[in-house]
Design an enzyme around this catalytic site. Sequence first.
Site, PDB file in Angstrom:
ATOM      1  N   GLU A   1      -3.172 -10.590   3.278  1.00 24.41           N
ATOM      2  CA  GLU A   1      -2.453  -9.988   4.392  1.00 24.41           C
ATOM      3  C   GLU A   1      -1.105 -10.695   4.546  1.00 24.41           C
ATOM      4  OE1 GLU A   1      -3.332  -7.419   6.522  1.00 24.41           O
ATOM      5  OE2 GLU A   1      -4.986  -7.089   5.165  1.00 24.41           O
TER       6      GLU A   1
ATOM      7  N   GLY B   1      -0.520  -9.592  -4.180  1.00 24.66           N
ATOM      8  CA  GLY B   1      -0.539  -8.522  -3.162  1.00 24.66           C
ATOM      9  C   GLY B   1      -1.910  -8.322  -2.534  1.00 24.66           C
TER      10      GLY B   1
ATOM     11  N   GLY C   1      -5.188  -4.729  -3.066  1.00 18.87           N
ATOM     12  CA  GLY C   1      -4.188  -4.411  -4.085  1.00 18.87           C
ATOM     13  C   GLY C   1      -3.636  -3.009  -3.882  1.00 18.87           C
TER      14      GLY C   1
ATOM     15  N   LYS D   1     -13.355  -5.787   9.829  1.00 16.64           N
ATOM     16  CA  LYS D   1     -14.031  -4.790   8.983  1.00 16.64           C
ATOM     17  C   LYS D   1     -15.496  -4.646   9.375  1.00 16.64           C
ATOM     18  CE  LYS D   1     -11.052  -5.584   4.997  1.00 16.64           C
ATOM     19  NZ  LYS D   1     -10.898  -6.377   3.773  1.00 16.64           N
TER      20      LYS D   1
ATOM     21  N   GLU E   1     -10.932   5.105   5.321  1.00 16.30           N
ATOM     22  CA  GLU E   1     -11.768   4.486   4.284  1.00 16.30           C
ATOM     23  C   GLU E   1     -11.130   3.208   3.746  1.00 16.30           C
ATOM     24  OE1 GLU E   1     -15.009   5.770   2.949  1.00 16.30           O
ATOM     25  OE2 GLU E   1     -14.839   3.639   2.580  1.00 16.30           O
TER      26      GLU E   1
ATOM     27  N   LYS F   1      -7.282  -2.185   9.515  1.00 14.01           N
ATOM     28  CA  LYS F   1      -8.570  -2.573  10.123  1.00 14.01           C
ATOM     29  C   LYS F   1      -8.404  -3.291  11.458  1.00 14.01           C
ATOM     30  CE  LYS F   1      -7.218  -5.011   6.476  1.00 14.01           C
ATOM     31  NZ  LYS F   1      -7.223  -4.977   5.037  1.00 14.01           N
TER      32      LYS F   1
ATOM     33  N   ASP G   1      -9.897 -10.874   9.289  1.00 14.29           N
ATOM     34  CA  ASP G   1      -9.879  -9.602   8.574  1.00 14.29           C
ATOM     35  C   ASP G   1     -11.320  -9.120   8.328  1.00 14.29           C
ATOM     36  OD1 ASP G   1      -8.243  -7.634   6.786  1.00 14.29           O
ATOM     37  OD2 ASP G   1      -9.872  -8.334   5.501  1.00 14.29           O
TER      38      ASP G   1
ATOM     39  N   VAL H   1       0.836  -1.207   0.000  1.00 18.81           N
ATOM     40  CA  VAL H   1       0.000   0.000   0.000  1.00 18.81           C
ATOM     41  C   VAL H   1       0.875   1.264   0.000  1.00 18.81           C
ATOM     42  CG1 VAL H   1      -1.856   1.237   1.173  1.00 18.81           C
ATOM     43  CG2 VAL H   1      -1.801  -1.260   1.233  1.00 18.81           C
TER      44      VAL H   1
HETATM   45  N1  LIG Z   1      -2.502  -5.025   0.651  1.00 18.25           N
HETATM   46  C1  LIG Z   1      -3.780  -4.686   0.536  1.00 18.25           C
HETATM   47  O1  LIG Z   1      -4.426  -4.964  -0.494  1.00 18.25           O
HETATM   48  C2  LIG Z   1      -4.470  -3.943   1.643  1.00 18.25           C
HETATM   49  C3  LIG Z   1      -5.799  -3.513   1.453  1.00 18.25           C
HETATM   50  C4  LIG Z   1      -6.440  -2.785   2.466  1.00 18.25           C
HETATM   51  C5  LIG Z   1      -5.764  -2.506   3.639  1.00 18.25           C
HETATM   52  N2  LIG Z   1      -4.493  -2.966   3.817  1.00 18.25           N
HETATM   53  C6  LIG Z   1      -3.836  -2.672   5.084  1.00 18.25           C
HETATM   54  O2  LIG Z   1      -2.740  -1.805   4.837  1.00 18.25           O
HETATM   55  C7  LIG Z   1      -1.683  -2.071   5.774  1.00 18.25           C
HETATM   56  C8  LIG Z   1      -0.396  -2.365   5.014  1.00 18.25           C
HETATM   57  O3  LIG Z   1      -0.591  -3.492   4.212  1.00 18.25           O
HETATM   58  P1  LIG Z   1       0.493  -3.905   3.105  1.00 18.25           P
HETATM   59  O4  LIG Z   1      -0.163  -4.963   2.300  1.00 18.25           O
HETATM   60  O5  LIG Z   1       1.018  -2.680   2.429  1.00 18.25           O
HETATM   61  O6  LIG Z   1       1.629  -4.550   4.028  1.00 18.25           O
HETATM   62  P2  LIG Z   1       3.135  -4.982   3.598  1.00 18.25           P
HETATM   63  O7  LIG Z   1       3.247  -5.024   2.114  1.00 18.25           O
HETATM   64  O8  LIG Z   1       3.473  -6.174   4.385  1.00 18.25           O
HETATM   65  O9  LIG Z   1       4.014  -3.736   4.107  1.00 18.25           O
HETATM   66  C9  LIG Z   1       4.142  -3.423   5.448  1.00 18.25           C
HETATM   67  C10 LIG Z   1       5.060  -2.253   5.633  1.00 18.25           C
HETATM   68  O10 LIG Z   1       5.029  -1.876   7.009  1.00 18.25           O
HETATM   69  C11 LIG Z   1       6.368  -1.637   7.438  1.00 18.25           C
HETATM   70  N3  LIG Z   1       6.409  -1.804   8.903  1.00 18.25           N
HETATM   71  C12 LIG Z   1       6.072  -2.905   9.645  1.00 18.25           C
HETATM   72  N4  LIG Z   1       6.210  -2.644  10.952  1.00 18.25           N
HETATM   73  C13 LIG Z   1       6.648  -1.348  11.053  1.00 18.25           C
HETATM   74  C14 LIG Z   1       6.962  -0.488  12.140  1.00 18.25           C
HETATM   75  N5  LIG Z   1       6.852  -0.896  13.401  1.00 18.25           N
HETATM   76  N6  LIG Z   1       7.362   0.785  11.852  1.00 18.25           N
HETATM   77  C15 LIG Z   1       7.468   1.214  10.580  1.00 18.25           C
HETATM   78  N7  LIG Z   1       7.184   0.441   9.496  1.00 18.25           N
HETATM   79  C16 LIG Z   1       6.775  -0.822   9.737  1.00 18.25           C
HETATM   80  C17 LIG Z   1       7.202  -2.643   6.667  1.00 18.25           C
HETATM   81  O11 LIG Z   1       8.547  -2.200   6.676  1.00 18.25           O
HETATM   82  P3  LIG Z   1       9.690  -2.958   5.845  1.00 18.25           P
HETATM   83  O12 LIG Z   1       9.434  -2.566   4.405  1.00 18.25           O
HETATM   84  O13 LIG Z   1      10.961  -2.408   6.363  1.00 18.25           O
HETATM   85  O14 LIG Z   1       9.499  -4.419   6.096  1.00 18.25           O
HETATM   86  C18 LIG Z   1       6.527  -2.543   5.291  1.00 18.25           C
HETATM   87  O15 LIG Z   1       7.050  -1.461   4.545  1.00 18.25           O
HETATM   88  C19 LIG Z   1      -2.166  -3.228   6.653  1.00 18.25           C
HETATM   89  O16 LIG Z   1      -2.775  -2.707   7.804  1.00 18.25           O
HETATM   90  C20 LIG Z   1      -3.239  -3.885   5.795  1.00 18.25           C
HETATM   91  O17 LIG Z   1      -4.221  -4.541   6.573  1.00 18.25           O
HETATM   92  C21 LIG Z   1      -3.830  -3.672   2.845  1.00 18.25           C
END
Ligand SMILES: NC(=O)c1ccc[n+]([C@@H]2O[C@H](COP(=O)([O-])OP(=O)(O)OC[C@H]3O[C@@H](n4cnc5c(N)ncnc54)[C@H](OP(=O)(O)O)[C@@H]3O)[C@@H](O)[C@H]2O)c1
Length: 418
Positions: A184, A181, A297, A199, A123, A99, A195, A17
């Site tokens: 989770e 992607g 995504g 929500k 959102e 969430k 999850d 994200v």
């Molecule tokens: N992916 C989706 O489609 C989607 C959709 C809706 C909501 N979300 C929500 O969006 C959030 C992020 O999801 P994602 O898919 O982007 O996760 P991700 O690809 O696993 O990325 C997580 C990021 O968080 C960083 N991180 C973890 N712990 C940290 C900390 N304590 N301090 C600073 N940075 C930290 C990681 O750092 P490093 O890069 O150094 O490892 C990484 O850059 C989650 O809450 C998820 O539920 C995701």
Amino acid sequence: MSPNNKLTIGLFGYGVVGKGLYSVLHNTPTLTSTIKKICIKDISKKRDIDSSRFTTNAANLLQEDEINVIVEVIDDADAAFKIVKQALQNGKAVVSANKKMIAEHFEELLELQKKYNVPFLYEASCCASMPIIRNLEEYYDNDLLNSFRGIINGSTNYILSKMSTEKQDFKTALLNAQAAGFAESNPALDIEGYDAVNKLTILLAHSFGVVTKPSQILFTGIQNTSEVDTQYALEKELKIKLVGSIKKLQNGRLAAFVLPQFVNTNDDLFFVENEFNAAITESTFADKHFFKGKGAGAYPTASAVLSDIGALRYNYKYEYKKLYNNDAIELTNDYYLNVFISTNDISKIKKEEFEWIDAYQNTFSKCWLTGVIHAQKLITSNWWKQQGVSLILCEDAIVENVDYKKISKQSLALAGIT
Ligand SMILES: NC(=O)c1ccc[n+]([C@@H]2O[C@H](COP(=O)([O-])OP(=O)(O)OC[C@H]3O[C@@H](n4cnc5c(N)ncnc54)[C@H](OP(=O)(O)O)[C@@H]3O)[C@@H](O)[C@H]2O)c1
């Protein structure tokens, strides 16, 4: 903030994200905002932008006066809560997609927003690009909305779609969801329904003004969905979807649950495939609304984060109208559910817990039954969640009709089960 105010963003997280947001912001010149610094966890990771943009020190963002917006898109709910709390205490507006963190700390987050009078928008946390929170918050008046039903987890829908349309097995479909992607970082959060229930907890507050904990809601995921289930669905021209439901019952109280459900072609959810999310709202005067959008995504999620960032320029805040003008609507588990249960061992099914059994098959290759069970019995027991047992709601899930209940127990005897 006013529409002309410049937004200076401190971004936490540069994963799926975070990267998506970075790219989307650079392609949205109309939005006068810049990312000043990005906080990540692992500084040694190779990044696609200059390393000087990154820090692992949260204080560099949270204590920086120039930063007026914190965007939190990390995958660690506990760390996220600390970041969001500190940001709100420091008077910074916050946008989050987390969430789990929001559902688990809803009450504390409400208090923080009241106390520090700063906006906290999320959102992206519910259905990514499908703008459901703002619609529930702004459009529907509490006493008009009668129900919400939706596919609110993109990766389980993706997996179920691939299993049903491309005959992929569960593991392959999950690996594909992860590669794209959609899943989770910890896939159990998606697959086991956590999850979706997180929500639904958030949606309950914005749709009916009910604040509760995810642990209070009846839920499971698709972890036990079996070949017998998909075969049954195919034979009856049904599909299996993981559905989050909130329904105002005849007694004025609310039923809320996340469970797999059979849907037929008369149901708009039948046609929602892959990572798409969808929701159907029913209200007294508007009747039915159907929303659909990409629920996972990089870009779809970033688009919702971007929309929240844009809304901050107009001082937009959630008012939690339904919560604060509370008509004392309550959650209840006092209703019955029409269920299909399959198993690899009939002794795992607690048949005596059923009010009514409609159909029953117990052969070498297929073992299932359909019947009616009280929701409270599902909440207080775990036999239906154990490995080798799969529960799927029938199309007409909730049974409220008292006469129907009267027929009750006799059917167990007729089916030769007691
Ligand atoms: N992916 C989706 O489609 C989607 C959709 C809706 C909501 N979300 C929500 O969006 C959030 C992020 O999801 P994602 O898919 O982007 O996760 P991700 O690809 O696993 O990325 C997580 C990021 O968080 C960083 N991180 C973890 N712990 C940290 C900390 N304590 N301090 C600073 N940075 C930290 C990681 O750092 P490093 O890069 O150094 O490892 C990484 O850059 C989650 O809450 C998820 O539920 C995701």
